[in-house]
Scaffold this motif. Structure first.
Motif, PDB file in Angstrom:
ATOM      1  N   ILE A 333      23.111 -26.325  -6.224  1.00 19.30           N
ATOM      2  CA  ILE A 333      23.197 -26.940  -4.890  1.00 19.30           C
ATOM      3  C   ILE A 333      24.653 -27.008  -4.439  1.00 19.30           C
ATOM      4  CG2 ILE A 333      22.700 -28.989  -3.506  1.00 19.30           C
ATOM      5  CD1 ILE A 333      20.209 -27.515  -4.509  1.00 19.30           C
ATOM      6  N   ALA A 334      24.915 -26.497  -3.260  1.00 14.46           N
ATOM      7  CA  ALA A 334      26.225 -26.627  -2.628  1.00 14.46           C
ATOM      8  C   ALA A 334      26.118 -27.658  -1.507  1.00 14.46           C
ATOM      9  CB  ALA A 334      26.682 -25.287  -2.065  1.00 14.46           C
ATOM     10  N   VAL A 335      26.988 -28.652  -1.535  1.00 15.63           N
ATOM     11  CA  VAL A 335      27.027 -29.658  -0.466  1.00 15.63           C
ATOM     12  C   VAL A 335      28.256 -29.357   0.397  1.00 15.63           C
ATOM     13  CG1 VAL A 335      27.147 -32.109   0.094  1.00 15.63           C
ATOM     14  CG2 VAL A 335      25.886 -31.347  -1.939  1.00 15.63           C
ATOM     15  N   ILE A 336      28.017 -29.115   1.688  1.00 19.13           N
ATOM     16  CA  ILE A 336      29.094 -28.668   2.569  1.00 19.13           C
ATOM     17  C   ILE A 336      29.264 -29.652   3.731  1.00 19.13           C
ATOM     18  CG2 ILE A 336      29.927 -26.796   4.054  1.00 19.13           C
ATOM     19  CD1 ILE A 336      28.278 -24.869   2.363  1.00 19.13           C
ATOM     20  N   PRO A 337      30.287 -30.513   3.663  1.00 17.33           N
ATOM     21  CA  PRO A 337      30.588 -31.385   4.805  1.00 17.33           C
ATOM     22  C   PRO A 337      31.280 -30.564   5.898  1.00 17.33           C
ATOM     23  CG  PRO A 337      32.178 -31.748   3.038  1.00 17.33           C
ATOM     24  CD  PRO A 337      31.188 -30.760   2.529  1.00 17.33           C
ATOM     25  N   MET A 338      30.872 -30.753   7.138  1.00 18.75           N
ATOM     26  CA  MET A 338      31.404 -29.946   8.230  1.00 18.75           C
ATOM     27  C   MET A 338      32.762 -30.454   8.720  1.00 18.75           C
ATOM     28  SD  MET A 338      29.181 -27.594   8.500  1.00 18.75           S
ATOM     29  CE  MET A 338      29.446 -26.811  10.085  1.00 18.75           C
ATOM     30  N   ASN A 339      33.100 -31.690   8.373  1.00 19.67           N
ATOM     31  CA  ASN A 339      34.392 -32.239   8.787  1.00 19.67           C
ATOM     32  C   ASN A 339      34.787 -33.345   7.816  1.00 19.67           C
ATOM     33  OD1 ASN A 339      32.980 -34.657   9.656  1.00 19.67           O
ATOM     34  ND2 ASN A 339      32.387 -33.498  11.487  1.00 19.67           N
ATOM     35  N   GLY A 366      39.223 -25.779   3.018  1.00 19.97           N
ATOM     36  CA  GLY A 366      39.236 -24.570   3.832  1.00 19.97           C
ATOM     37  C   GLY A 366      38.340 -24.702   5.047  1.00 19.97           C
ATOM     38  N   ASN A 367      38.341 -23.653   5.888  1.00 21.85           N
ATOM     39  CA  ASN A 367      37.472 -23.706   7.064  1.00 21.85           C
ATOM     40  C   ASN A 367      36.011 -23.551   6.646  1.00 21.85           C
ATOM     41  OD1 ASN A 367      36.821 -20.873   6.890  1.00 21.85           O
ATOM     42  ND2 ASN A 367      38.809 -20.417   7.818  1.00 21.85           N
ATOM     43  N   VAL A 368      35.119 -23.795   7.599  1.00 26.19           N
ATOM     44  CA  VAL A 368      33.683 -23.830   7.292  1.00 26.19           C
ATOM     45  C   VAL A 368      33.200 -22.492   6.740  1.00 26.19           C
ATOM     46  CG1 VAL A 368      31.396 -24.088   8.289  1.00 26.19           C
ATOM     47  CG2 VAL A 368      33.210 -25.675   8.937  1.00 26.19           C
ATOM     48  N   ASP A 388      28.325 -34.549  11.923  1.00 27.68           N
ATOM     49  CA  ASP A 388      28.170 -35.824  12.640  1.00 27.68           C
ATOM     50  C   ASP A 388      26.726 -36.096  13.020  1.00 27.68           C
ATOM     51  OD1 ASP A 388      30.886 -36.221  12.415  1.00 27.68           O
ATOM     52  OD2 ASP A 388      31.351 -35.351  14.386  1.00 27.68           O
ATOM     53  N   ASP A 389      26.013 -35.058  13.501  1.00 29.52           N
ATOM     54  CA  ASP A 389      24.616 -35.253  13.912  1.00 29.52           C
ATOM     55  C   ASP A 389      23.744 -35.666  12.730  1.00 29.52           C
ATOM     56  OD1 ASP A 389      25.317 -34.537  16.471  1.00 29.52           O
ATOM     57  OD2 ASP A 389      24.604 -32.459  16.281  1.00 29.52           O
ATOM     58  N   GLU A 390      23.980 -35.069  11.568  1.00 24.59           N
ATOM     59  CA  GLU A 390      23.177 -35.390  10.377  1.00 24.59           C
ATOM     60  C   GLU A 390      23.446 -36.827   9.921  1.00 24.59           C
ATOM     61  OE1 GLU A 390      22.940 -31.388  11.144  1.00 24.59           O
ATOM     62  OE2 GLU A 390      24.844 -32.418  10.647  1.00 24.59           O
ATOM     63  N   ILE A 391      24.715 -37.252  10.002  1.00 25.93           N
ATOM     64  CA  ILE A 391      25.042 -38.617   9.601  1.00 25.93           C
ATOM     65  C   ILE A 391      24.359 -39.602  10.539  1.00 25.93           C
ATOM     66  CG2 ILE A 391      26.916 -40.296   9.430  1.00 25.93           C
ATOM     67  CD1 ILE A 391      28.719 -38.005   8.513  1.00 25.93           C
ATOM     68  N   ALA A 392      24.369 -39.297  11.834  1.00 23.19           N
ATOM     69  CA  ALA A 392      23.755 -40.189  12.826  1.00 23.19           C
ATOM     70  C   ALA A 392      22.249 -40.287  12.654  1.00 23.19           C
ATOM     71  CB  ALA A 392      24.107 -39.713  14.232  1.00 23.19           C
ATOM     72  N   SER A 393      21.606 -39.175  12.291  1.00 22.71           N
ATOM     73  CA  SER A 393      20.138 -39.153  12.196  1.00 22.71           C
ATOM     74  C   SER A 393      19.619 -39.383  10.785  1.00 22.71           C
ATOM     75  CB  SER A 393      19.610 -37.805  12.713  1.00 22.71           C
ATOM     76  OG  SER A 393      20.105 -36.741  11.917  1.00 22.71           O
ATOM     77  N   GLY A 394      20.532 -39.462   9.793  1.00 15.14           N
ATOM     78  CA  GLY A 394      20.098 -39.654   8.405  1.00 15.14           C
ATOM     79  C   GLY A 394      19.391 -38.445   7.842  1.00 15.14           C
ATOM     80  N   THR A 395      19.802 -37.252   8.269  1.00 13.50           N
ATOM     81  CA  THR A 395      19.166 -36.011   7.811  1.00 13.50           C
ATOM     82  C   THR A 395      20.205 -35.076   7.209  1.00 13.50           C
ATOM     83  OG1 THR A 395      19.436 -34.954   9.975  1.00 13.50           O
ATOM     84  CG2 THR A 395      17.365 -36.182   9.576  1.00 13.50           C
ATOM     85  N   LEU A 396      19.722 -33.948   6.724  1.00 11.74           N
ATOM     86  CA  LEU A 396      20.574 -32.870   6.219  1.00 11.74           C
ATOM     87  C   LEU A 396      20.069 -31.557   6.781  1.00 11.74           C
ATOM     88  CD1 LEU A 396      20.479 -33.755   2.392  1.00 11.74           C
ATOM     89  CD2 LEU A 396      22.321 -34.314   3.972  1.00 11.74           C
ATOM     90  N   GLN A 397      20.955 -30.579   6.844  1.00 10.25           N
ATOM     91  CA  GLN A 397      20.526 -29.208   7.103  1.00 10.25           C
ATOM     92  C   GLN A 397      20.349 -28.517   5.755  1.00 10.25           C
ATOM     93  OE1 GLN A 397      19.771 -27.675  10.077  1.00 10.25           O
ATOM     94  NE2 GLN A 397      19.976 -29.780  10.902  1.00 10.25           N
ATOM     95  N   PHE A 398      19.126 -28.130   5.434  1.00  8.77           N
ATOM     96  CA  PHE A 398      18.820 -27.480   4.159  1.00  8.77           C
ATOM     97  C   PHE A 398      18.787 -25.967   4.397  1.00  8.77           C
ATOM     98  CE2 PHE A 398      16.287 -25.639   0.866  1.00  8.77           C
ATOM     99  CZ  PHE A 398      16.402 -26.451  -0.252  1.00  8.77           C
ATOM    100  N   LYS A 399      19.712 -25.229   3.766  1.00  6.97           N
ATOM    101  CA  LYS A 399      19.770 -23.784   3.969  1.00  6.97           C
ATOM    102  C   LYS A 399      19.495 -23.054   2.661  1.00  6.97           C
ATOM    103  CE  LYS A 399      22.562 -20.037   5.896  1.00  6.97           C
ATOM    104  NZ  LYS A 399      23.807 -19.673   6.610  1.00  6.97           N
TER     105      LYS A 399
END
Length: 448
Positions: A333-339, A366-368, A388-399
């Motif tokens: 599993i790779a966890v990638i924070p966008m900012n 590094g960059n995204v 930011d959107d995932e933190i606000a909604s309590g979700t993750l983007q699963f890729k």
């Protein structure tokens, strides 16, 4: 690097990366196989009283006289860093009352120390795996120990080695053979190497494994142990060889294979690379992969009651050379924070996956685009993307990094999806294995 930076001590090594993974693979395989044979794990002190090794190895041996790291402690007592495991285990058997567990099957691994010339596969601090059976005088103990060694080597993927086997007979047989060897070699003493001349009276059996070209012309006609074996000793060796045949362990007779110390009896053995094999090329002159024997007289030399025992040891460094470099396991599993603001959430998510049993890495530098590239290069099967959107909604983007499929899920759902991916991956591996097995069965049917 500054000239003032301390250097590693000669004969030691720093193990990293693929080499460290190979080292760990040997240890992990050994731990798994010893459990199959019900050998109990023991941990031994790194140093002992010097007399433990001097009495068990013999004060005239090279190990004791030249190679041991010995020192006096503040109380004036001579202590020695262990040069091998067997003597310490025998001492522990006697001093801790382990006789109550006999026959005792134990296994251990760790560092050992000998002051000798460093060379390929041999260091001053080196590591061994070790297995011993104490308190079992029957041939079946030898067979089980050798079957365990054979299975270990096969499960390490080392198939181009063969068990070389000999008998040293019982005490009576050995003494008769020893006397015959002294008489034989005395007649040609002046033509032997200096080392063999020195060994002649103290340790004549060691002349038989001499590599000096001056000694070789006399070895073929030297007296053989078989001429001096008692009925009991012959029956013991026959039981060992028939047991190995029953266990499917291939072996060859090696009449020149000996153990010089007087407490060795009956079985002596070494696993040696086949001539011209990849293992032989990898090890060079350091040919033995694993070796040992029966040492029924050791306990008496340490002041204990007569106690039969048999054991073997193998160098982890040498085995690691034979299994080859092994890459680190890919992460899952790779966890990638966008900012930067998503980093704390990424730490929380990564920890949840680790607690759920997934190897997990946070990619926050590094960059995204570079973060995704590094996650892909690390072999991750899925990425958890947090912005930011995932933190606000309590979700993750699963890729799914294999298919590129991406969806929005909550944390519990992402763990569940990860389990599904792992099961699909493992099932694919099982299907491949079953396919290979079916192919092997078909090949056997065709051959028959």
């Amino acid at each position: 690097m500054s000239k003032k930076t301390p250097q590693a001590i000669r004969g030691t090594q720093d193990i990293f990366g693929a080499d460290a993974e190979a080292f760990a693979f040997v240890v992990e395989t050994f731990e798994r196989v010893r459990r199959l044979y019900r050998f109990r794990r023991v941990e031994m002190p790194v140093f002992e009283k010097t007399e433990v090794f001097a009495r068990s190895l013999g004060e005239t041996t090279d190990v004791v006289s030249k190679e041991m790291y010995s020192f006096d402690d503040r109380g004036g007592e001579s202590l020695t860093l262990r040069p091998e495991f067997t003597a310490g285990i025998a001492r522990a058997f006697l001093t801790n009352g382990w006789q109550q567990y006999a026959p005792l099957k134990v296994a251990t691994h760790g560092p050992l120390f000998r002051y000798e010339r460093p060379q390929k596969g041999r260091y001053r601090q080196f590591h061994q795996i070790d297995a011993e059976v104490i308190g079992a005088g029957e041939p079946q103990a030898d067979v089980e120990l050798l079957a365990m060694a054979d299975q270990l080597l096969r499960e390490l993927g080392i198939h181009d080695v063969t068990l070389h086997l000999n008998t040293l007979g019982d005490g009576e047989s050995r003494e008769a053979w020893r006397a015959a060897l002294i008489e034989y070699f005395r007649a040609v003493k002046d033509q032997l190497s200096e080392e063999s001349q020195e060994r002649l009276e103290k340790n004549p059996l060691r002349i038989l494994d001499s590599k000096d070209p001056r000694d070789k012309p006399f070895l073929a006609d030297a007296p053989k142990i078989d001429a001096f074996l008692s009925e009991e000793a012959s029956a013991f060796f026959a039981a060992v060889t028939s047991g190995l045949d029953a266990a499917g362990v291939k072996w060859v007779r090696a009449e020149s294979l000996v153990r010089g110390l007087d407490y060795y009896r009956h079985t002596a053995f070494e696993f040696i690379p086949d001539e011209g094999s990849a293992s032989a090329a990898a090890l060079g002159s350091q040919s033995t992969v694993l070796g040992g024997g029966r040492y029924d007289g050791l306990m008496e030399s340490l002041g204990g009651a007569p106690t039969p025992a048999v054991g073997w040891a193998a160098g982890i460094e040498r085995l690691a050379m034979l299994v080859g470099q092994r890459p680190e396991e890919p992460i899952e599993i790779a966890v990638i924070p966008m900012n930067e603001g998503a980093l704390l959430k990424a730490i929380e998510v990564a920890q949840e996956f680790r607690l759920s049993g997934f190897s997990t890495e946070i990619f926050a530098r590094g960059n995204v685009k570079k973060r995704f590239n590094r996650a892909d290069q690390a072999g991750a099967m899925a990425a958890m993307i947090i912005g930011d959107d995932e933190i606000a909604s309590g979700t993750l983007q699963f890729k799914n990094l294999a298919t590129g499929e991406q969806s929005t899920v909550d944390l519990a759902g992402s763990v569940e999806r990860a389990w599904e991916l792992r099961l699909d991956r493992d099932a694919g591996g099982i299907d491949t294995m079953l396919g290979d097995l079916e192919g092997a069965v078909d090949a056997l049917d065709d051959a028959n």
